[in-house]
Design a protein around this motif. Structure first.
Motif, PDB file in Angstrom:
ATOM      1  N   ILE A 131       0.981  -1.266  -0.140  1.00  0.00           N
ATOM      2  CA  ILE A 131       0.197   0.174  -0.170  1.00  0.00           C
ATOM      3  C   ILE A 131       0.815   1.149   0.065  1.00  0.00           C
ATOM      4  N   PRO A 132       0.957   1.902  -1.079  1.00  0.00           N
ATOM      5  CA  PRO A 132       2.002   2.985  -1.219  1.00  0.00           C
ATOM      6  C   PRO A 132       1.403   4.199  -0.480  1.00  0.00           C
ATOM      7  N   GLU A 133       2.663   5.113  -0.475  1.00  0.00           N
ATOM      8  CA  GLU A 133       2.642   6.531   0.139  1.00  0.00           C
ATOM      9  C   GLU A 133       1.325   7.358  -0.059  1.00  0.00           C
ATOM     10  N   SER A 134       0.551   8.000   0.875  1.00  0.00           N
ATOM     11  CA  SER A 134      -0.367   8.637   0.609  1.00  0.00           C
ATOM     12  C   SER A 134      -1.638   7.995  -0.341  1.00  0.00           C
ATOM     13  N   CYS A 135      -1.835   6.714  -0.303  1.00  0.00           N
ATOM     14  CA  CYS A 135      -2.681   5.991  -1.285  1.00  0.00           C
ATOM     15  C   CYS A 135      -4.231   6.455  -0.866  1.00  0.00           C
ATOM     16  N   PHE A 136      -4.497   6.466   0.355  1.00  0.00           N
ATOM     17  CA  PHE A 136      -5.906   6.584   0.698  1.00  0.00           C
ATOM     18  C   PHE A 136      -6.075   7.883   1.510  1.00  0.00           C
ATOM     19  N   LYS A 137      -5.044   8.716   1.457  1.00  0.00           N
ATOM     20  CA  LYS A 137      -5.223  10.029   2.395  1.00  0.00           C
ATOM     21  C   LYS A 137      -6.056  10.941   1.948  1.00  0.00           C
ATOM     22  N   PRO A 138      -6.957  11.323   2.815  1.00  0.00           N
ATOM     23  CA  PRO A 138      -8.213  12.180   2.210  1.00  0.00           C
ATOM     24  C   PRO A 138      -7.972  13.690   1.961  1.00  0.00           C
ATOM     25  N   TYR A 139      -8.640  14.347   1.221  1.00  0.00           N
ATOM     26  CA  TYR A 139      -8.552  15.754   0.627  1.00  0.00           C
ATOM     27  C   TYR A 139      -9.001  16.604   2.076  1.00  0.00           C
ATOM     28  N   ASP A 140     -10.101  16.169   2.235  1.00  0.00           N
ATOM     29  CA  ASP A 140     -10.805  16.967   3.350  1.00  0.00           C
ATOM     30  C   ASP A 140     -11.032  16.457   4.634  1.00  0.00           C
ATOM     31  N   THR A 141     -10.454  16.080   5.622  1.00  0.00           N
ATOM     32  CA  THR A 141     -10.595  15.384   6.823  1.00  0.00           C
ATOM     33  C   THR A 141     -12.037  15.448   7.531  1.00  0.00           C
ATOM     34  N   ASP A 142     -12.384  16.543   7.376  1.00  0.00           N
ATOM     35  CA  ASP A 142     -13.843  16.983   7.875  1.00  0.00           C
ATOM     36  C   ASP A 142     -14.945  16.177   6.990  1.00  0.00           C
ATOM     37  N   LYS A 143     -14.531  16.002   5.811  1.00  0.00           N
ATOM     38  CA  LYS A 143     -15.329  15.208   5.022  1.00  0.00           C
ATOM     39  C   LYS A 143     -15.412  13.642   4.839  1.00  0.00           C
ATOM     40  N   CYS A 144     -14.309  13.352   5.494  1.00  0.00           N
ATOM     41  CA  CYS A 144     -13.994  11.980   5.654  1.00  0.00           C
ATOM     42  C   CYS A 144     -14.860  10.829   6.032  1.00  0.00           C
ATOM     43  N   LYS A 145     -15.254  10.127   5.327  1.00  0.00           N
ATOM     44  CA  LYS A 145     -16.420   8.833   5.898  1.00  0.00           C
ATOM     45  C   LYS A 145     -15.981   7.663   5.875  1.00  0.00           C
ATOM     46  N   LEU A 146     -14.622   7.313   6.099  1.00  0.00           N
ATOM     47  CA  LEU A 146     -14.184   5.970   6.047  1.00  0.00           C
ATOM     48  C   LEU A 146     -14.244   5.358   7.382  1.00  0.00           C
ATOM     49  N   THR A 147     -15.088   4.324   7.628  1.00  0.00           N
ATOM     50  CA  THR A 147     -15.261   3.412   8.843  1.00  0.00           C
ATOM     51  C   THR A 147     -14.404   2.151   9.001  1.00  0.00           C
ATOM     52  N   THR A 148     -14.415   1.439   7.543  1.00  0.00           N
ATOM     53  CA  THR A 148     -13.652   0.133   7.449  1.00  0.00           C
ATOM     54  C   THR A 148     -12.438  -0.123   6.766  1.00  0.00           C
ATOM     55  N   VAL A 149     -11.514  -0.847   7.365  1.00  0.00           N
ATOM     56  CA  VAL A 149     -10.312  -0.780   6.419  1.00  0.00           C
ATOM     57  C   VAL A 149      -9.916  -2.406   6.382  1.00  0.00           C
ATOM     58  N   ASN A 150     -10.096  -3.083   5.446  1.00  0.00           N
ATOM     59  CA  ASN A 150      -9.905  -4.862   5.416  1.00  0.00           C
ATOM     60  C   ASN A 150      -8.423  -4.966   4.694  1.00  0.00           C
ATOM     61  N   ILE A 151      -7.293  -5.177   5.606  1.00  0.00           N
ATOM     62  CA  ILE A 151      -6.259  -5.371   4.969  1.00  0.00           C
ATOM     63  C   ILE A 151      -5.844  -7.120   4.762  1.00  0.00           C
ATOM     64  N   GLY A 152      -5.819  -7.496   3.410  1.00  0.00           N
ATOM     65  CA  GLY A 152      -5.649  -8.854   3.269  1.00  0.00           C
ATOM     66  C   GLY A 152      -4.328  -9.411   3.594  1.00  0.00           C
ATOM     67  N   LYS A 153      -4.329 -10.935   3.403  1.00  0.00           N
ATOM     68  CA  LYS A 153      -3.052 -11.528   3.890  1.00  0.00           C
ATOM     69  C   LYS A 153      -1.825 -11.273   2.933  1.00  0.00           C
ATOM     70  N   ASN A 154      -2.142 -10.675   1.622  1.00  0.00           N
ATOM     71  CA  ASN A 154      -0.894 -10.535   0.895  1.00  0.00           C
ATOM     72  C   ASN A 154      -0.221  -9.172   1.098  1.00  0.00           C
ATOM     73  N   VAL A 155      -0.780  -8.252   1.941  1.00  0.00           N
ATOM     74  CA  VAL A 155      -0.148  -6.866   2.203  1.00  0.00           C
ATOM     75  C   VAL A 155       1.190  -7.266   3.023  1.00  0.00           C
ATOM     76  N   LYS A 156       2.096  -6.475   2.841  1.00  0.00           N
ATOM     77  CA  LYS A 156       3.469  -6.747   3.146  1.00  0.00           C
ATOM     78  C   LYS A 156       3.927  -5.531   3.731  1.00  0.00           C
ATOM     79  N   SER A 157       3.605  -4.418   3.067  1.00  0.00           N
ATOM     80  CA  SER A 157       4.204  -3.005   3.474  1.00  0.00           C
ATOM     81  C   SER A 157       3.065  -2.256   3.482  1.00  0.00           C
ATOM     82  N   ILE A 158       3.058  -1.055   4.287  1.00  0.00           N
ATOM     83  CA  ILE A 158       2.189  -0.050   4.180  1.00  0.00           C
ATOM     84  C   ILE A 158       2.977   1.429   4.297  1.00  0.00           C
TER      85      ILE A 158
END
Length: 168
Positions: A131-158
């Motif tokens: 998962i590379p740098e700034s991949c999912f970084k929000p533009y406006d943190t006040d409008k960010c709606k993210l509640t769930t992140v599922n990291i699969g077994k293949n992920v080796k680095s963030i």
């Protein structure tokens, strides 16, 4: 609909395999369906199509490019599962209106800021090695709606700042 074939003035048919651009900054484009011959979508091809709501990719699509759908604020979903795409380049979905992001294990490379500013996203599922740098970084943190992140077994680095300011 982006056609599989076009006919020239002499009546000769030609397969259409690449969309290089020509619709960027379109204020009227609401949906796109890619014909089965389309294998590649070029840099910034749909950049700033702010009314684009729906994209249907085909099972033969192999290549997305940088900024392909950048600033498509109303684009709520894109299904990469049934394509041959193996990479999501930098800024590909930068500031899109995606509500869910599902990166299957068939995607082997994701570029920096690929989903930067997708503030409407609620769920992210990632199963790619990095998962590379700034991949999912929000533009406006006040409008960010993210509640769930599922990291699969293949992920080796963030990478640094991949989820920066995601506070919910």
């Amino acid at each position: 609909i982006i056609a599989d074939k076009v006919t020239d003035a002499k009546g000769h048919e030609h397969n259409v395999t690449t969309v290089k651009g020509g619709v960027e900054n379109s204020s009227d484009l609401k949906s796109v369906v890619f014909g089965q011959n389309i294998k590649s979508i070029g840099n910034s091809a749909f950049y700033n199509c702010q009314q684009l709501e729906s994209v249907t990719l085909n099972s033969n699509l192999e290549t997305l490019s940088s900024s392909t759908f950048e600033n498509c604020y109303k684009l709520a979903s894109v299904n990469l599962q049934d394509t041959k795409v193996t990479a999501i380049p930098s800024d590909c979905f930068y500031r899109c209106g995606l509500t869910e992001i599902n990166i299957p294990a068939t995607i082997t490379e994701v570029g920096n800021r690929a989903f930067y500013g997708c503030d409407s996203v609620v769920t992210i599922t990632v199963n790619t090695a990095t998962i590379p740098e700034s991949c999912f970084k929000p533009y406006d943190t006040d409008k960010c709606k993210l509640t769930t992140v599922n990291i699969g077994k293949n992920v080796k680095s963030i990478g640094n700042y991949a989820f920066q300011y995601q506070t919910r």
